[in-house]
Write an enzyme that holds these catalytic residues in place. Structure first.
Site, PDB file in Angstrom:
ATOM      1  N   ASP A  47       1.031 -18.215  -2.272  1.00 36.09           N
ATOM      2  CA  ASP A  47       2.157 -17.320  -1.959  1.00 36.09           C
ATOM      3  C   ASP A  47       2.853 -17.873  -0.739  1.00 36.09           C
ATOM      4  O   ASP A  47       2.216 -18.317   0.209  1.00 36.09           O
ATOM      5  CB  ASP A  47       1.706 -15.876  -1.772  1.00 36.09           C
ATOM      6  CG  ASP A  47       0.790 -15.676  -0.586  1.00 36.09           C
ATOM      7  OD1 ASP A  47       1.298 -15.462   0.528  1.00 36.09           O
ATOM      8  OD2 ASP A  47      -0.445 -15.707  -0.786  1.00 36.09           O
ATOM      9  N   ASP A  84       4.010  -5.320  -0.525  1.00 37.74           N
ATOM     10  CA  ASP A  84       3.151  -5.842   0.534  1.00 37.74           C
ATOM     11  C   ASP A  84       3.066  -4.778   1.625  1.00 37.74           C
ATOM     12  O   ASP A  84       3.973  -4.609   2.437  1.00 37.74           O
ATOM     13  CB  ASP A  84       3.756  -7.142   1.064  1.00 37.74           C
ATOM     14  CG  ASP A  84       2.907  -7.773   2.165  1.00 37.74           C
ATOM     15  OD1 ASP A  84       1.889  -7.176   2.546  1.00 37.74           O
ATOM     16  OD2 ASP A  84       3.280  -8.855   2.645  1.00 37.74           O
ATOM     17  N   GLU A 100       1.311  -3.622   4.813  1.00 38.76           N
ATOM     18  CA  GLU A 100       0.453  -4.035   5.921  1.00 38.76           C
ATOM     19  C   GLU A 100       0.734  -3.246   7.189  1.00 38.76           C
ATOM     20  O   GLU A 100      -0.035  -3.333   8.145  1.00 38.76           O
ATOM     21  CB  GLU A 100       0.662  -5.524   6.222  1.00 38.76           C
ATOM     22  CG  GLU A 100       0.435  -6.441   5.041  1.00 38.76           C
ATOM     23  CD  GLU A 100       0.635  -7.902   5.427  1.00 38.76           C
ATOM     24  OE1 GLU A 100       0.190  -8.282   6.529  1.00 38.76           O
ATOM     25  OE2 GLU A 100       1.232  -8.646   4.638  1.00 38.76           O
TER      26      GLU A 100
END
Length: 661
Positions: free
Chosen positions: A22, A122, A124
């Protein structure tokens, strides 16, 4: 992406042999040969044995990876399966999740190609949100992306972040796959199993190091494993269902005339930020337009796609057409989508605005009507107690034209129709003139029309100095003309005509006009008197009607009264003017003027309309205006006085006023 957990455990499944990378802008550091960022050689990545790649697309609603387009295309060209991820910036309000989801899809499209993997959230950072709010924010983002792309996204999150920041909700793992970051000390270990967050039984992708080295990529890169076989990876990729389909809205279909309609709305294809085609069908007859008009509301709602996705077009409407349907035309993967259908034309519209008396045996009916299938003025059928009359709604109504600007103003009706007396029911129907639809009921009203005997009111009975003043109004329902009113009191009869202006009566009884007021005065001696007034039947059926009786007290002795209005010095003497009335007679009376004791006689017979209006029944001939000679005395001693002379008993002469000159 960041390191989330380093844990140890059981062996890696033998099937987890498919690997991939990635990348983000970090994998494009500037070099001497490429000062704006080194490119990735995706063929070398593929030849190094990797099967897939994820590319960062967006972050929040303001950042797009400048290398996303070339990396995403390059991975596909090299034969890799490819995916795109959004770095979340959670915040309140929770609707910001929708904004970020749409911004992401505006950059990636629907991700519905044959080798495209589902979108990735994503997650986080918490953005300071509570656990419950952060979990809900994630649900909203995932649901919106699934709606736009047609496939359930993947969640990238770590074990401890999911536990400590999100609160370990289990419902998300039941629907969305997991991409798990968890780094063993030895990336090549075959005896390590990562801890899986609550809600997931296992991971689908596992990011096992952030310091990998791969041919074709400058510097360190994240390395990942896929849970299963190549057949499973192939099954996870690719479109399906509604993936890639356009979406939008039919906001309005409005007739612009008998044979045209304006169709407006908006449409977006998730695979492009460019405007797309929209097809409009009128009873199967097709017309094409482009959704390229500026719609700031759409641009705000679907961040990243821009505002230029509106359409507004005029299409022909054949006689009798009944329906408009709109389709957004697909670009790239997916298929065309019907945005909706609307019915056309139909029955006339309008309103019955007013029903009121228009005078003896008449009713006034007003309103408007138009047929959406023609610009011609439609017929309106009006029924008065069941008796019908056809009229045409052709009178100018600017308010109607303002509401329906594609029609002319000539759609009003305002007519006077015959009616009986008493309670009348009036109903109106707009008659369908062209195209689909039927007649339209505009409404019914009930109005009570006067009939028979005259009516009115004895408003005022007031006692004065030797007189009684009366006023009121009267109407004969069988005529709009003024009628007689007879007043009786103090042994005297007074015949009046109810022809004075009364705007309040005219408003209350439209059609009869304003001129139905009466006013007059009766001479009366001092004392208590009874006064009655009668409206005299003047036309048609009916009889005289008592308007009312009052008891009134007349004060004073019946002596004359008046006013000294003017005393003016002239070369020949003094000019003296005013007025005088004896309340016991309507005849003019003498006025005696005394100047320094010397008497002179005037007669109060000049016309004074103001006096006649103030004292109706006595007439206007009660003014005096004359010259009297003066024999001056010492300064400050010159005086003039005026007396009204009593000529009809009871009463006595009365001082009107004095002046010093």
């Amino acid at each position: 992406m960041v390191v989330v957990a380093i844990v140890g455990g059981a062996a890696i499944p033998a099937a987890a042999q498919l690997t991939g990378v990635d990348v983000a802008s970090w994998q494009h550091p500037p070099t001497d040969q490429h000062p704006n960022g080194a490119p990735i050689n995706w063929s070398q990545v593929r030849n190094a044995g990797h099967s897939f790649a994820f590319v960062k697309a967006t972050e929040g609603t303001t950042y797009r990876n400048p290398f996303y387009t070339t990396d995403f295309a390059g991975a596909a060209a090299a034969g890799l399966y490819r995916g795109a991820y959004h770095y979340a910036r959670p915040k309140l309000p929770l609707s910001s999740a929708v904004d970020q989801a749409r911004y992401f899809v505006s950059a990636t499209g629907s991700l519905s190609g044959a080798r495209d993997l589902p979108a990735v959230l994503d997650l986080e950072e918490s953005g300071g949100l509570s656990k419950g709010d952060l979990a809900q924010w994630a649900r909203i983002w995932l649901a919106e992306v699934e709606r736009l792309t047609g496939r359930a996204p993947i969640v990238y999150t770590g074990y401890y972040f999911w536990r400590d920041a999100v609160g370990n909700p289990t419902d998300i793992g039941a629907k969305y796959r997991l991409w798990l970051p968890s780094y063993p000390l030895n990336p090549d270990s075959t005896t390590f199993t990562p801890l899986v967050p609550s809600g997931w039984a296992t991971w689908t992708f596992w990011q096992y190091t952030s310091t990998g080295s791969v041919p074709g990529i400058v510097g360190n890169v994240d390395l990942n494993r896929f849970c299963c076989s190549l057949a499973n990876l192939t099954g996870l990729a690719g479109g399906g269902g509604s993936a890639g389909n356009p979406f939008g809205s039919v906001d309005a279909v409005a007739m612009e005339g008998p044979n045209s309609a304006r169709v407006s709305g908006w449409a977006i294809d998730p695979d492009t930020t460019d405007p797309i085609s929209v097809h409009v069908y009128v009873d199967g007859q097709g017309h094409s337009t482009t959704a390229s008009k500026t719609r700031n509301d759409v641009g705000v709602a679907y961040r990243g796609f821009g505002p230029d996705h509106g359409y507004s077009t005029t299409v022909p409407v054949p006689d009798g057409a009944r329906q408009v349907c709109v389709y957004a035309i697909n670009t790239g993967p997916g298929g065309n989508v019907g945005l909706g259908c609307r019915n056309l034309g139909g029955s006339p519209v309008g309103n019955l605005d007013a029903v009121r008396s228009a005078g003896p045996g008449q009713v006034r009916v007003a309103g408007w009507a138009l047929d959406p299938n023609t610009v011609s003025s439609p017929d309106v059928h009006i029924y008065v107690n069941g008796v019908g009359t056809a009229v045409t709604a052709s009178k100018a109504r600017s308010d109607v034209q303002s509401a329906f600007p594609w029609w002319s103003a000539n759609h009003g009706f305002d007519v006077v129709l015959p009616a009986g007396g008493g309670r009348q029911q009036v109903c109106a129907y707009a008659i369908n003139k062209a195209g689909p639809g039927g007649n339209t009921y505009l409404g019914c009203r009930t109005v009570v029309l006067p009939t028979g005997d005259p009516f009115g009111s004895l408003d005022v009975v007031r006692g004065g100095n030797g007189r009684i003043d009366v006023s009121g109004w009267a109407i004969d329902p069988d005529t709009a003309a003024p009628i007689p009113v007879h007043v009786y009191g103090a042994g005297t009869g007074l015949a009046l005509t109810a022809d004075r202006g009364r705007s309040d009566v005219g408003r209350a009884f439209p059609g009869y006009g304003n001129n139905h007021g009466f006013r007059g005065s009766i001479p009366a001696e001092a004392g208590v008197h009874s006064v009655c007034a009668y409206a005299i039947n003047a036309s048609g059926s009916g009889s005289n009607r008592l308007l009312g009786c009052r008891t009134v007290t007349v004060t004073g002795s019946g002596s004359p009264f008046g006013s000294l209005d003017l005393v003016s010095e002239v070369p020949s003497g003094l000019r003296v003017a005013g007025w005088a009335i004896d309340p016991n007679t309507s005849a003019s009376i003498p006025v005696h003027v005394y100047v320094n004791g010397q008497g002179y006689v005037l007669t109060a017979d000049r016309q004074r309309a103001d006096v006649g209006q103030a004292y109706p029944g006595f007439g206007n001939a009660h003014g005096y205006d004359g010259l009297v000679p003066v024999t001056p005395g010492p300064p400050g001693t010159n005086q003039m006085c005026v007396f009204a002379i009593d000529v009809a008993p009871p009463g006595a002469n009365a001082l009107i006023g004095c002046r010093t000159f």
